[in-house]
Design an enzyme around this catalytic site. Structure first.
Site, PDB file in Angstrom:
ATOM      1  N   HIS A  20     -35.904   7.505  32.694  1.00  0.00           N
ATOM      2  CA  HIS A  20     -36.082   6.228  33.397  1.00  0.00           C
ATOM      3  C   HIS A  20     -36.723   5.172  32.479  1.00  0.00           C
ATOM      4  O   HIS A  20     -36.720   5.347  31.256  1.00  0.00           O
ATOM      5  CB  HIS A  20     -36.877   6.466  34.688  1.00  0.00           C
ATOM      6  CG  HIS A  20     -36.410   7.687  35.421  1.00  0.00           C
ATOM      7  ND1 HIS A  20     -35.262   7.703  36.172  1.00  0.00           N
ATOM      8  CD2 HIS A  20     -36.898   8.966  35.463  1.00  0.00           C
ATOM      9  CE1 HIS A  20     -35.071   8.940  36.671  1.00  0.00           C
ATOM     10  NE2 HIS A  20     -36.046   9.712  36.245  1.00  0.00           N
ATOM     11  N   GLU A  58     -42.924   8.212  37.743  1.00  0.00           N
ATOM     12  CA  GLU A  58     -42.326   9.171  36.817  1.00  0.00           C
ATOM     13  C   GLU A  58     -42.061   8.543  35.451  1.00  0.00           C
ATOM     14  O   GLU A  58     -42.250   9.203  34.425  1.00  0.00           O
ATOM     15  CB  GLU A  58     -41.018   9.717  37.407  1.00  0.00           C
ATOM     16  CG  GLU A  58     -40.341  10.740  36.510  1.00  0.00           C
ATOM     17  CD  GLU A  58     -38.937  11.093  36.967  1.00  0.00           C
ATOM     18  OE1 GLU A  58     -38.518  10.606  38.051  1.00  0.00           O
ATOM     19  OE2 GLU A  58     -38.249  11.833  36.233  1.00  0.00           O
ATOM     20  N   HIS A 113     -38.815  14.647  32.341  1.00  0.00           N
ATOM     21  CA  HIS A 113     -38.826  14.111  33.700  1.00  0.00           C
ATOM     22  C   HIS A 113     -39.863  14.854  34.539  1.00  0.00           C
ATOM     23  O   HIS A 113     -40.401  15.884  34.130  1.00  0.00           O
ATOM     24  CB  HIS A 113     -37.455  14.319  34.374  1.00  0.00           C
ATOM     25  CG  HIS A 113     -36.364  13.453  33.849  1.00  0.00           C
ATOM     26  ND1 HIS A 113     -35.827  12.392  34.556  1.00  0.00           N
ATOM     27  CD2 HIS A 113     -35.683  13.498  32.674  1.00  0.00           C
ATOM     28  CE1 HIS A 113     -34.880  11.816  33.843  1.00  0.00           C
ATOM     29  NE2 HIS A 113     -34.757  12.468  32.684  1.00  0.00           N
ATOM     30  N   GLU A 189     -37.821  19.212  33.970  1.00  0.00           N
ATOM     31  CA  GLU A 189     -38.489  18.650  35.154  1.00  0.00           C
ATOM     32  C   GLU A 189     -39.847  19.343  35.214  1.00  0.00           C
ATOM     33  O   GLU A 189     -39.953  20.503  35.609  1.00  0.00           O
ATOM     34  CB  GLU A 189     -37.685  18.931  36.430  1.00  0.00           C
ATOM     35  CG  GLU A 189     -36.355  18.198  36.506  1.00  0.00           C
ATOM     36  CD  GLU A 189     -36.483  16.747  36.979  1.00  0.00           C
ATOM     37  OE1 GLU A 189     -37.610  16.229  37.059  1.00  0.00           O
ATOM     38  OE2 GLU A 189     -35.429  16.134  37.257  1.00  0.00           O
TER      39      GLU A 189
HETATM   40 ZN    ZN Z   1     -36.321  11.733  36.455  1.00  0.00          ZN
END
Ligand code: ZN
Length: 224
Positions: A20, A58, A113, A189
């Site tokens: 992101h 995030e 992430h 993640e």
């Molecule tokens: Zn993400």
């Protein structure tokens, strides 16, 4: 990148891809445009990501973590390339992020992430890899990278996901950055930002340093 060979003893390039970007949320038209996602599909250029209940985003987590991993890898002589240079810009799009890994001839590509699952009790980390593999790098090398980072994260005390994948690994055919990669690539993640315990670790500098150390160990183990 021949110029790096003289200054990096191992000659290895690692691409870190912090998920992101801080400018995404205010540039919807740019990040929502469809781009190639592999397997004949398209996906939005990029997304805004999730956040903890307290509002820690995030994109800020990923950016901070990437810098910590970069510093640890650089201290070991690894040349690190980031897919974005700050946390206030837009994108880049997922296909461009994959291209950066490919153009850098990266020995490993690691996207960073944190997840945002609302399922009660959902917590823990998982590592996604492209499957079925679309090229040789997505086969054994990517799976070995995923397993090596997974093992180091477990050894560092991080719990594997209770809600996605198996033993901290998740085979995916829908992640553009992995589909488009011609290098060994995984997407970590690190935890579930919507889970209070995970959020505490993800939100603290000490927690992020622990994630960074474990991920670095995994990457170095893979490179070695
Ligand atoms: Zn993400």
């Amino acid at each position: 990148m021949p110029s790096s060979a003289a200054v990096v003893p191992a000659g290895k390039v690692v691409v870190l891809d912090p998920g992101h970007n801080g400018g995404n949320a205010t540039n919807a038209a740019l990040i929502n445009r469809p781009v190639p996602a592999g397997r004949g599909r398209t996906k939005p250029c990029n997304t805004t990501g999730t956040a903890t209940a307290a509002g820690y985003p995030e994109h800020a987590f990923a950016w901070d973590l990437a810098q910590r991993v970069r510093d640890l890898l650089a201290a070991r002589g690894v040349r690190v390339v980031l897919t974005r240079q700050d946390n206030k810009s837009v994108g880049p799009c997922v296909d461009r992020r994959a291209s950066i890994g490919n153009e850098s001839a990266a020995a490993a590509v690691v996207s960073l992430h944190a997840d945002g699952s609302a399922s009660a009790g959902a917590h823990g980390f998982h590592i996604a890899y492209s499957a079925p593999a679309l090229n040789a790098a997505q086969g054994e090398p990517a799976l070995r990278l995923a397993r090596t980072v997974r093992d180091k994260m477990v050894a560092a005390g991080f719990a594997t996901s209770t809600y996605i994948g198996s033993r901290g690994l998740s085979a995916r055919d829908d992640l553009a950055g992995l589909n488009l990669s011609q290098r060994p690539a995984v997407l970590v993640e690190c935890g579930n930002m919507r889970n209070a315990d995970d959020a505490a670790a993800l939100s603290s500098a000490a927690g992020r340093q622990r994630y960074a150390a474990a991920i670095t160990d995994g990457v170095l183990g893979f490179l070695g």
